[in-house]
Design a protein around this motif. Sequence first.
Motif, PDB file in Angstrom:
ATOM      1  N   LEU A  30      10.355  13.576  68.048  1.00 50.64           N
ATOM      2  CA  LEU A  30      11.390  12.569  68.235  1.00 50.64           C
ATOM      3  C   LEU A  30      12.476  13.109  69.161  1.00 50.64           C
ATOM      4  CD1 LEU A  30      12.612   9.808  67.518  1.00 50.64           C
ATOM      5  CD2 LEU A  30      13.728  10.907  65.573  1.00 50.64           C
ATOM      6  N   TYR A  31      12.753  12.384  70.224  1.00 54.88           N
ATOM      7  CA  TYR A  31      13.771  12.767  71.198  1.00 54.88           C
ATOM      8  C   TYR A  31      14.858  11.700  71.223  1.00 54.88           C
ATOM      9  CZ  TYR A  31      10.455  16.231  73.057  1.00 54.88           C
ATOM     10  OH  TYR A  31       9.585  17.293  73.198  1.00 54.88           O
ATOM     11  N   ILE A  32      16.090  12.135  71.431  1.00 52.07           N
ATOM     12  CA  ILE A  32      17.215  11.213  71.479  1.00 52.07           C
ATOM     13  C   ILE A  32      18.023  11.483  72.744  1.00 52.07           C
ATOM     14  CG2 ILE A  32      19.359  10.456  70.351  1.00 52.07           C
ATOM     15  CD1 ILE A  32      18.072  11.358  67.688  1.00 52.07           C
ATOM     16  N   LEU A  33      18.303  10.418  73.486  1.00 51.98           N
ATOM     17  CA  LEU A  33      19.139  10.503  74.677  1.00 51.98           C
ATOM     18  C   LEU A  33      20.442   9.778  74.376  1.00 51.98           C
ATOM     19  CD1 LEU A  33      19.686  11.076  77.697  1.00 51.98           C
ATOM     20  CD2 LEU A  33      18.474   8.934  78.214  1.00 51.98           C
ATOM     21  N   GLU A  34      21.543  10.509  74.443  1.00 51.13           N
ATOM     22  CA  GLU A  34      22.832   9.940  74.070  1.00 51.13           C
ATOM     23  C   GLU A  34      23.843  10.149  75.192  1.00 51.13           C
ATOM     24  OE1 GLU A  34      25.840   8.155  72.937  1.00 51.13           O
ATOM     25  OE2 GLU A  34      24.038   7.908  71.694  1.00 51.13           O
ATOM     26  N   HIS A  35      24.582   9.099  75.492  1.00 55.25           N
ATOM     27  CA  HIS A  35      25.529   9.113  76.603  1.00 55.25           C
ATOM     28  C   HIS A  35      26.800   9.901  76.290  1.00 55.25           C
ATOM     29  CE1 HIS A  35      27.663   7.734  80.133  1.00 55.25           C
ATOM     30  NE2 HIS A  35      28.630   7.222  79.393  1.00 55.25           N
ATOM     31  N   TYR A  36      27.146   9.992  74.995  1.00 56.71           N
ATOM     32  CA  TYR A  36      28.405  10.628  74.618  1.00 56.71           C
ATOM     33  C   TYR A  36      28.157  12.030  74.048  1.00 56.71           C
ATOM     34  CZ  TYR A  36      30.186   5.894  75.106  1.00 56.71           C
ATOM     35  OH  TYR A  36      30.505   4.651  75.600  1.00 56.71           O
ATOM     36  N   PRO A  37      28.824  13.048  74.600  1.00 54.57           N
ATOM     37  CA  PRO A  37      28.612  14.426  74.140  1.00 54.57           C
ATOM     38  C   PRO A  37      28.844  14.607  72.651  1.00 54.57           C
ATOM     39  CG  PRO A  37      29.890  14.417  76.175  1.00 54.57           C
ATOM     40  CD  PRO A  37      29.780  12.984  75.727  1.00 54.57           C
ATOM     41  N   GLU A  38      29.846  13.918  72.095  1.00 49.65           N
ATOM     42  CA  GLU A  38      30.124  14.076  70.663  1.00 49.65           C
ATOM     43  C   GLU A  38      28.972  13.556  69.805  1.00 49.65           C
ATOM     44  OE1 GLU A  38      32.450  10.377  72.084  1.00 49.65           O
ATOM     45  OE2 GLU A  38      31.938  12.384  72.820  1.00 49.65           O
ATOM     46  N   ILE A  66      12.323   3.927  73.543  1.00 50.40           N
ATOM     47  CA  ILE A  66      13.049   2.839  72.897  1.00 50.40           C
ATOM     48  C   ILE A  66      14.417   2.683  73.543  1.00 50.40           C
ATOM     49  CG2 ILE A  66      14.040   1.998  70.730  1.00 50.40           C
ATOM     50  CD1 ILE A  66      11.888   3.547  69.239  1.00 50.40           C
ATOM     51  N   LEU A  67      14.689   1.483  74.026  1.00 60.81           N
ATOM     52  CA  LEU A  67      15.985   1.188  74.637  1.00 60.81           C
ATOM     53  C   LEU A  67      16.894   0.598  73.578  1.00 60.81           C
ATOM     54  CD1 LEU A  67      14.756  -0.410  77.997  1.00 60.81           C
ATOM     55  CD2 LEU A  67      15.398   1.980  77.567  1.00 60.81           C
ATOM     56  N   ALA A  68      17.738   1.446  73.000  1.00 61.55           N
ATOM     57  CA  ALA A  68      18.677   1.017  71.952  1.00 61.55           C
ATOM     58  C   ALA A  68      20.097   1.097  72.464  1.00 61.55           C
ATOM     59  CB  ALA A  68      18.506   1.896  70.713  1.00 61.55           C
ATOM     60  N   ILE A  69      20.265   0.698  73.712  1.00 62.20           N
ATOM     61  CA  ILE A  69      21.569   0.750  74.363  1.00 62.20           C
ATOM     62  C   ILE A  69      22.128  -0.664  74.512  1.00 62.20           C
ATOM     63  CG2 ILE A  69      21.022   2.854  75.624  1.00 62.20           C
ATOM     64  CD1 ILE A  69      20.483   1.101  78.091  1.00 62.20           C
ATOM     65  N   LYS A  70      23.390  -0.756  74.892  1.00 60.60           N
ATOM     66  CA  LYS A  70      23.997  -2.055  75.150  1.00 60.60           C
ATOM     67  C   LYS A  70      23.520  -2.553  76.516  1.00 60.60           C
ATOM     68  CE  LYS A  70      28.153  -0.901  72.504  1.00 60.60           C
ATOM     69  NZ  LYS A  70      29.610  -0.654  72.557  1.00 60.60           N
ATOM     70  N   PRO A  71      23.310  -3.859  76.656  1.00 58.63           N
ATOM     71  CA  PRO A  71      22.826  -4.391  77.938  1.00 58.63           C
ATOM     72  C   PRO A  71      23.662  -3.954  79.139  1.00 58.63           C
ATOM     73  CG  PRO A  71      22.712  -6.086  76.257  1.00 58.63           C
ATOM     74  CD  PRO A  71      23.427  -4.908  75.630  1.00 58.63           C
ATOM     75  N   GLN A  72      24.966  -3.829  78.948  1.00 56.41           N
ATOM     76  CA  GLN A  72      25.827  -3.456  80.071  1.00 56.41           C
ATOM     77  C   GLN A  72      25.621  -2.003  80.507  1.00 56.41           C
ATOM     78  OE1 GLN A  72      26.886  -4.594  77.086  1.00 56.41           O
ATOM     79  NE2 GLN A  72      28.766  -3.585  76.393  1.00 56.41           N
ATOM     80  N   ASP A  73      24.980  -1.198  79.656  1.00 52.41           N
ATOM     81  CA  ASP A  73      24.737   0.205  79.995  1.00 52.41           C
ATOM     82  C   ASP A  73      23.461   0.403  80.814  1.00 52.41           C
ATOM     83  OD1 ASP A  73      27.036   0.978  78.671  1.00 52.41           O
ATOM     84  OD2 ASP A  73      26.007   1.358  76.776  1.00 52.41           O
ATOM     85  N   THR A  74      22.683  -0.675  81.018  1.00 51.10           N
ATOM     86  CA  THR A  74      21.421  -0.534  81.752  1.00 51.10           C
ATOM     87  C   THR A  74      21.647  -0.166  83.220  1.00 51.10           C
ATOM     88  OG1 THR A  74      21.387  -2.923  82.220  1.00 51.10           O
ATOM     89  CG2 THR A  74      20.224  -2.159  80.244  1.00 51.10           C
ATOM     90  N   LYS A  75      22.762  -0.621  83.786  1.00 49.63           N
ATOM     91  CA  LYS A  75      23.019  -0.342  85.201  1.00 49.63           C
ATOM     92  C   LYS A  75      23.134   1.149  85.472  1.00 49.63           C
ATOM     93  CE  LYS A  75      25.272  -4.756  86.250  1.00 49.63           C
ATOM     94  NZ  LYS A  75      26.520  -5.425  86.724  1.00 49.63           N
ATOM     95  N   ALA A  76      23.637   1.883  84.488  1.00 50.11           N
ATOM     96  CA  ALA A  76      23.769   3.332  84.658  1.00 50.11           C
ATOM     97  C   ALA A  76      22.477   4.053  84.289  1.00 50.11           C
ATOM     98  CB  ALA A  76      24.916   3.853  83.795  1.00 50.11           C
ATOM     99  N   LEU A  77      21.772   3.561  83.249  1.00 51.60           N
ATOM    100  CA  LEU A  77      20.598   4.281  82.740  1.00 51.60           C
ATOM    101  C   LEU A  77      19.324   3.994  83.523  1.00 51.60           C
ATOM    102  CD1 LEU A  77      19.318   6.124  80.620  1.00 51.60           C
ATOM    103  CD2 LEU A  77      18.961   4.086  79.199  1.00 51.60           C
TER     104      LEU A  77
END
Length: 266
Positions: A30-38, A66-77
Amino acid sequence: MKILIAGGGNMGKTYADAFIANHAISQDDLYILEHYPEKVTFFKSLGFENVFFEVGDYVGEMDVIILAIKPQDTKALFPRLAPLVKPHQIILSIMAGVKMQSIAEAIPTPKIVRAMPNLPAQIGMGMTGFTSTDAVTKEEVFNIQNLLNTTGKTLYFDDENKLDAVTAISGSGPAYVFYFMDAMIATAMEMGFTQVQAEMMVEQTFMGAVHLLNTYNLSCSDWIGKVASRGGTTEAALHQFHAHDLHNLIGDGLRAAWQRAIELGR
């Protein structure tokens, strides 16, 4: 199977916990990609080892992303994911309102699954509707369904447009239940009960009613008939509901939610 969860918010964590708790995959896979360091630090403190702040070559090793991000974050990801995603990988999106075609235009893979979970998924009692592109095989749909089933129950739909109605019924549905419960609790308190007493009566009543419905092969109308005796208290309440056309008002609310879901997906 190796799974990457992009986004460690409430639903991302829900899936991470559910997959491990139900032995769907091992923690090593299981891998997790998270935008926030905390958040990276938070997940590592919980024992998750494969937690990343940046997109990397590990993306190409995944079976499911799995894309579990907010729709507005897709432009960056999406621009960072796109060069690393391979055609055999499955993209599972739980982003509200984002069509599979939009994902396919941004990420070069034909295998896309779109799911609409609801809030009770956080406690393993969720209801999830999902669909997929034609490139996803029956075996792959089965495997994805097993993953989604770790958070509750699922229904597969051939038509992606059905997910707009799923959003209106089960996606938003818990709020409707809480709304009705809140009205009952407030009225009970007006009748002289304490908040604790009112909440206990209403919560247990809802749980008991749902369990009855699940235990016996009777419809909601059948159960209403069993509770409501002629000239009794329940009938008095139902007369008020009918007088104010509550049944159709609820339907109007659901249809408004459905229409809004369609608008947001355009």
